[in-house]
Design an enzyme around this catalytic site. Structure first.
Site, PDB file in Angstrom:
ATOM      1  N   TRP A 154      51.762  72.634  50.558  1.00 32.70           N
ATOM      2  CA  TRP A 154      52.302  73.990  50.694  1.00 32.70           C
ATOM      3  C   TRP A 154      52.875  74.215  52.093  1.00 32.70           C
ATOM      4  O   TRP A 154      53.884  74.908  52.250  1.00 32.70           O
ATOM      5  CB  TRP A 154      51.196  75.011  50.420  1.00 32.70           C
ATOM      6  CG  TRP A 154      51.611  76.447  50.625  1.00 32.70           C
ATOM      7  CD1 TRP A 154      52.216  77.270  49.716  1.00 32.70           C
ATOM      8  CD2 TRP A 154      51.449  77.230  51.825  1.00 32.70           C
ATOM      9  NE1 TRP A 154      52.433  78.511  50.269  1.00 32.70           N
ATOM     10  CE2 TRP A 154      51.971  78.515  51.561  1.00 32.70           C
ATOM     11  CE3 TRP A 154      50.908  76.968  53.086  1.00 32.70           C
ATOM     12  CZ2 TRP A 154      51.971  79.534  52.515  1.00 32.70           C
ATOM     13  CZ3 TRP A 154      50.908  77.976  54.030  1.00 32.70           C
ATOM     14  CH2 TRP A 154      51.433  79.233  53.740  1.00 32.70           C
ATOM     15  N   HIS A 155      52.278  73.586  53.100  1.00 29.88           N
ATOM     16  CA  HIS A 155      52.723  73.805  54.469  1.00 29.88           C
ATOM     17  C   HIS A 155      54.074  73.165  54.755  1.00 29.88           C
ATOM     18  O   HIS A 155      54.788  73.623  55.651  1.00 29.88           O
ATOM     19  CB  HIS A 155      51.685  73.261  55.459  1.00 29.88           C
ATOM     20  CG  HIS A 155      50.532  74.183  55.672  1.00 29.88           C
ATOM     21  ND1 HIS A 155      49.429  74.196  54.839  1.00 29.88           N
ATOM     22  CD2 HIS A 155      50.299  75.136  56.620  1.00 29.88           C
ATOM     23  CE1 HIS A 155      48.571  75.114  55.277  1.00 29.88           C
ATOM     24  NE2 HIS A 155      49.071  75.693  56.342  1.00 29.88           N
ATOM     25  N   GLY A 156      54.420  72.103  54.053  1.00 32.33           N
ATOM     26  CA  GLY A 156      55.701  71.474  54.324  1.00 32.33           C
ATOM     27  C   GLY A 156      55.926  70.228  53.495  1.00 32.33           C
ATOM     28  O   GLY A 156      54.992  69.664  52.917  1.00 32.33           O
ATOM     29  N   GLY A 158      47.181  72.413  49.351  1.00 31.07           N
ATOM     30  CA  GLY A 158      47.355  73.283  50.505  1.00 31.07           C
ATOM     31  C   GLY A 158      48.161  72.608  51.601  1.00 31.07           C
ATOM     32  O   GLY A 158      48.965  73.248  52.284  1.00 31.07           O
ATOM     33  N   GLY A 159      47.961  71.312  51.782  1.00 32.86           N
ATOM     34  CA  GLY A 159      48.748  70.573  52.761  1.00 32.86           C
ATOM     35  C   GLY A 159      50.216  70.525  52.388  1.00 32.86           C
ATOM     36  O   GLY A 159      51.097  70.754  53.220  1.00 32.86           O
TER      37      GLY A 159
END
Length: 391
Positions: A317-319, A314-315
């Site tokens: 995915w953010h950048g 998920g982290g």
């Protein structure tokens, strides 16, 4: 100008087959206004998953159905990787090669990042997964399907909509909204603009000012703490403002989008925080990643590993960047720690109302510490932590 024109055209053609044509064309115009080039990956992922969804539904061969699903996942994640992570991987590889003394230098090509690509790839993947699980039928109407993928109010920054929620709304004739619903929609848009322009942007001014002072070495002791709090306010007000405006805009044409934030900074534990923060993403990660990895069905150790992996991904995915990975790892770690030692429950049981308030305060500090990794780069991360230490 765009919003009233589109809403007006929609109501002119509301009862005709052209209603969703208006939505689809308006969405392509809205998205393409940032650059015609950006329409190519959007159309690619849309068409791939439209075809794959039909093929999955038509097949009774489990191996073929799974292979088609994997084709959708690879196509979407491959597209996301190419645009969002390829440059970072090449730069990181060059740094690694230089560190070991290699003379090879990989060519770096800067690739423009299409707006919202993280959102619409996850959205179309959820569509094929739902069809694969036989939770819904594949859409045969390409206009309805494209309207679902490109629906302009939420396209760039969410919420990430499931097909069975949004597509089913777009497929049916919706009644004309009432005067009360119209007033509520305008209230949502106005409140969203206020959160963005009045709150988020002014928090951002504080963040930028301290960032500049930190880089020049003139930041006062304790500035890092103010930076963390101001950035927490900025990112929440900015992101939730977009969702609020999206909800109001969609409601004007009778489409309901869910709340994506529910006072997350009043959470007492990491689990509660992720039930309140970016709800559409956290539920997506839970349903399609955490549960797929096994969830909590394979023992406590595997549950903790699945939690950690889900948050790390998920982290990422953010950048692109090591600090996004560390931000995800941080949240994975505190999720596990609270499972092992439920501090919020202990404080609530021992101290009642005061304990619940203390739990909220502690959780907010943990979230703000994580935001430092989310906001900082490798050159400014150290000074921010130093400022907090000085406080």
């Amino acid at each position: 100008v765009f919003l009233p024109v589109v809403v007006g055209l929609y109501y002119v053609f509301r009862t005709s087959p052209f209603a969703n044509v208006i939505i689809m064309l308006a969405s392509y115009y809205f998205y393409g206004s940032a650059g015609i080039f950006y329409l190519l990956p959007l159309m690619f992922t849309s068409i791939v998953d439209y075809v794959v969804g039909i093929k999955i539904e038509e097949s009774d061969d489990q191996r073929k159905r799974f292979a088609l699903l994997m084709a959708s996942v690879v196509a979407n994640l491959g597209l996301l990787f190419f645009f969002k992570y390829a440059t970072w991987v090449l730069v990181s590889t060059n740094h690694l090669l230089a560190a070991v003394g290699a003379t090879v230098v990989l060519p770096i090509v800067t690739i423009p990042l299409p707006p919202g690509i993280s959102f619409y790839t996850f959205q179309t993947m959820s569509y094929t997964i739902e069809v694969y699980r036989r939770e819904m039928k594949a859409s045969r109407n390409i206009v309805n399907y494209m309207s679902f993928v490109t629906f302009w109010p939420h396209l760039v920054a969410g919420p990430i909509m499931r097909a069975h929620v949004l597509l089913t709304q777009l497929e049916r004739l919706r009644p004309v909204i009432s005067a009360d619903e119209a007033r509520y929609a305008i209230l949502l848009i106005t409140w969203g603009l206020a959160k963005k322009l009045v709150l988020a942007d002014n928090f951002g001014n504080i963040v930028d000012s301290i960032d500049s002072q930190s880089r020049s070495g003139t930041a006062w002791a304790g500035a890092g703490l103010l930076f963390a709090y101001a950035f927490a306010g900025q990112i929440y007000c900015d992101f939730s403002a977009y969702t609020t405006i999206a909800r109001g805009s969609a409601k004007l044409i009778g489409v309901e989008l869910p709340r994506n934030f529910l006072t997350p900074y009043f959470s007492q534990s990491p689990s509660e925080f992720w039930r309140r923060w970016h709800i559409s993403l956290s539920t997506w990660l839970r349903d399609y990643l955490y549960f797929t990895l096994g969830g909590n069905r394979k023992g406590r150790a595997r549950e903790y590993l699945n939690l950690f992996l889900t948050m790390v991904l998920g982290g990422i995915w953010h950048g692109a960047g090591i600090l996004f990975l560390l931000w995800g790892a941080w949240h994975g770690l505190i999720l596990i720690l609270y499972r092992v030692f439920p501090l919020d429950k202990l404080l609530s049981e021992r101290l009642g109302f005061i304990g619940r308030g203390l739990s909220i305060f502690i959780m907010f500090q943990l979230v703000c510490f994580g935001w430092l990794m989310f906001r900082a780069d490798t050159t400014t991360f150290g000074p921010f932590l130093h400022s907090i230490g000085a406080m």
